[in-house]
Design a protein around this motif. Structure first.
Motif, PDB file in Angstrom:
ATOM      1  N   GLY A 192     -12.215   3.129  -0.470  1.00 25.49           N
ATOM      2  CA  GLY A 192     -11.245   2.099  -0.807  1.00 25.49           C
ATOM      3  C   GLY A 192     -11.282   0.899   0.125  1.00 25.49           C
ATOM      4  N   VAL A 204     -11.709  -3.001  -8.362  1.00 24.99           N
ATOM      5  CA  VAL A 204     -10.331  -2.499  -8.400  1.00 24.99           C
ATOM      6  C   VAL A 204      -9.350  -3.667  -8.506  1.00 24.99           C
ATOM      7  CG1 VAL A 204     -10.892  -0.461  -6.995  1.00 24.99           C
ATOM      8  CG2 VAL A 204     -10.030  -2.543  -5.868  1.00 24.99           C
ATOM      9  N   LYS A 206      -5.534  -4.617  -7.021  1.00 25.87           N
ATOM     10  CA  LYS A 206      -4.706  -4.093  -5.932  1.00 25.87           C
ATOM     11  C   LYS A 206      -3.199  -4.194  -6.155  1.00 25.87           C
ATOM     12  CE  LYS A 206      -7.788  -4.130  -2.089  1.00 25.87           C
ATOM     13  NZ  LYS A 206      -8.221  -4.754  -0.835  1.00 25.87           N
ATOM     14  N   LEU A 231      -9.246   6.303  -6.087  1.00 30.26           N
ATOM     15  CA  LEU A 231      -9.216   5.402  -4.932  1.00 30.26           C
ATOM     16  C   LEU A 231      -7.748   5.179  -4.567  1.00 30.26           C
ATOM     17  CD1 LEU A 231     -11.853   2.865  -6.274  1.00 30.26           C
ATOM     18  CD2 LEU A 231     -12.151   4.324  -4.269  1.00 30.26           C
ATOM     19  N   PHE A 236      -8.167   1.565 -10.534  1.00 30.50           N
ATOM     20  CA  PHE A 236      -9.626   1.644 -10.590  1.00 30.50           C
ATOM     21  C   PHE A 236     -10.094   1.331 -12.008  1.00 30.50           C
ATOM     22  CE2 PHE A 236     -13.412   4.628 -10.991  1.00 30.50           C
ATOM     23  CZ  PHE A 236     -14.295   3.659 -10.553  1.00 30.50           C
TER      24      PHE A 236
END
Ligand code: 7RM
Length: 384
Positions: A192, A204, A206, A231, A236
């Motif tokens: 990650g 990804v 966030k 993650l 993801f």
């Protein structure tokens, strides 16, 4: 909305109303920069999420003038799209790389028959657009004057998350460029952590966004594990990507599509793009096949540009072409010419089926989203 017919068991992606509509509307406004005079045409099938967000809900919420077409792109002739653009003076055209490559294969004489000067903006969606197709779209369809918005998003995201803003974001052919305002996307490693510029990793998001999926219909456990379980602390996407030194995102395709040859991780998209840069190639699909020595070896399924004849000499030439473009490790061990590739209705290549075919297995798994089963039947028939 059911998705991922290209990779495995379809998932029912559940969206709700307010957040979904807000983001569909906002992204339609920003990405297509719609004006009162525009005639907007998104060519997507309404059964695909793109048909929902960008044929129906986004443009409707924005009060856009929308052209809708249901029919084949090549019938009665390969200029169907261009005759529609000319007749109705379409100004914004949003379509998929698979369609662009199909038109490339039929040649420039078809768009050349029509006045496409009404177009002012072009969009692309569904898969990475290879630089060859980008340039063709820009030059032959856009007359060199229309910006291209390469829009990255998923059924799960509901709306476009990564895209240029036309006129404001300098384009790099093949890159979806930058996250939309408010979207915090990144490329991270298995733990990650953000990877340095130029390095590959997992794409990804966030922070949450209004139109994110709320669950997988009937399977909340899969929702949690699939998107939030692998993650820590982020959403993801399932895609691999690279971020360059300018912060531009280069999406490399689904991580299940990566091939591992002698410990080198290769994105199938990059090998496909290298093949498509050869003038005789219309489209290519690359898969890994189990190999005792190298772990996996590369099989490439290739459709040839109009009029080109398959030959062993051409196979050798294409292998050498890939080795030169990427490196000897990416050289396909097998090339198979085919007149068509198995695709979903939205034009995504079903590499899962090609993996099964190349390793000599019968196609098992779900094929409900396959547009034309005869393509698979023909590819399998050749093996017998
Ligand atoms: C809109 C749609 C989602 C998957 C996604 C990617 C791929 C879509 C792009 C792209 C590179 C793009 N929804 N994808 N757009 N890859 N550049 N501009 O396609 O749920 O059907 O598919 O499609 O792998 O995860 S979808």
């Amino acid at each position: 909305m059911y998705t991922s017919g290209s990779t495995g068991k379809p998932k029912g992606v559940l969206h709700t109303t307010g957040g979904y509509l807000t983001q569909a509307a906002l992204t339609t406004r920003l990405v297509f920069d719609l004006r009162d005079e525009d005639l907007y045409w998104c060519t997507a099938d309404v059964g695909w999420v793109t048909g929902h967000s960008y044929v129906v809900y986004g443009p409707l919420a924005e009060g856009a003038t929308v052209l809708m077409y249901e029919g084949a792109p090549l019938y009665p002739a390969p200029d169907r799209f261009w005759s529609i653009v000319e007749k109705h003076k379409v100004t914004v055209l949003y379509t998929a790389p698979t369609a662009i490559r199909t038109f490339m294969r039929h040649g420039t004489q078809w768009p050349a028959k029509h006045d496409l000067s009404s177009l002012r903006l072009l969009g692309s969606v569904g898969e990475p657009i290879n630089p060859e197709a980008w340039r063709w779209y820009h030059k032959v369809i856009g007359g060199g004057r229309c910006p291209i918005v390469d829009t990255w998003w998923q059924t799960e995201t509901g709306a476009i998350l990564i895209s240029p803003l036309p006129g404001a974001t300098p384009a790099k052919p093949g890159s979806a460029s930058l996250p939309m305002p408010g979207i915090e996307a990144d490329v991270v490693d298995k733990q990650g952590r953000s990877v340095p510029a130029g390095a590959g990793g997992y794409l990804v998001v966030k922070r949450p966004w209004p139109s994110m999926l709320r669950t997988i219909y009937g399977d909340p456990a899969r929702y949690k594990s699939q998107y939030f379980g692998q993650l820590p602390g982020v959403y993801f996407t399932g895609d691999g990507a690279r971020k360059d030194k300018d912060g531009y995102f280069w999406v490399l395709g689904r991580i299940d599509d990566v091939v591992n040859v002698s410990g080198h991780r290769l994105s199938t998209m990059e090998v496909e793009s290298a093949l498509a840069s050869h003038p005789d190639v219309a489209e290519a699909a690359v898969v890994g096949r189990p190999d005792e020595v190298t772990g996996q070896s590369i099989t490439a399924f290739v459709t040839l540009a109009g009029g080109k004849a398959p030959s062993d000499a051409l196979k050798d030439e294409l292998r050498a072409h890939v080795a030169k473009a990427i490196g000897p490790i990416a050289r396909p061990s097998e090339i198979r010419f085919t007149d068509a590739l198995p695709k979903t209705r939205s034009g995504k290549i079903m590499r899962r089926l090609l993996r099964e075919i190349s390793s000599g297995k019968k196609v098992a798994g779900d094929v409900t989203t396959l547009e034309d089963f005869s393509v698979v039947a023909r590819l399998q028939g050749e093996d017998e």
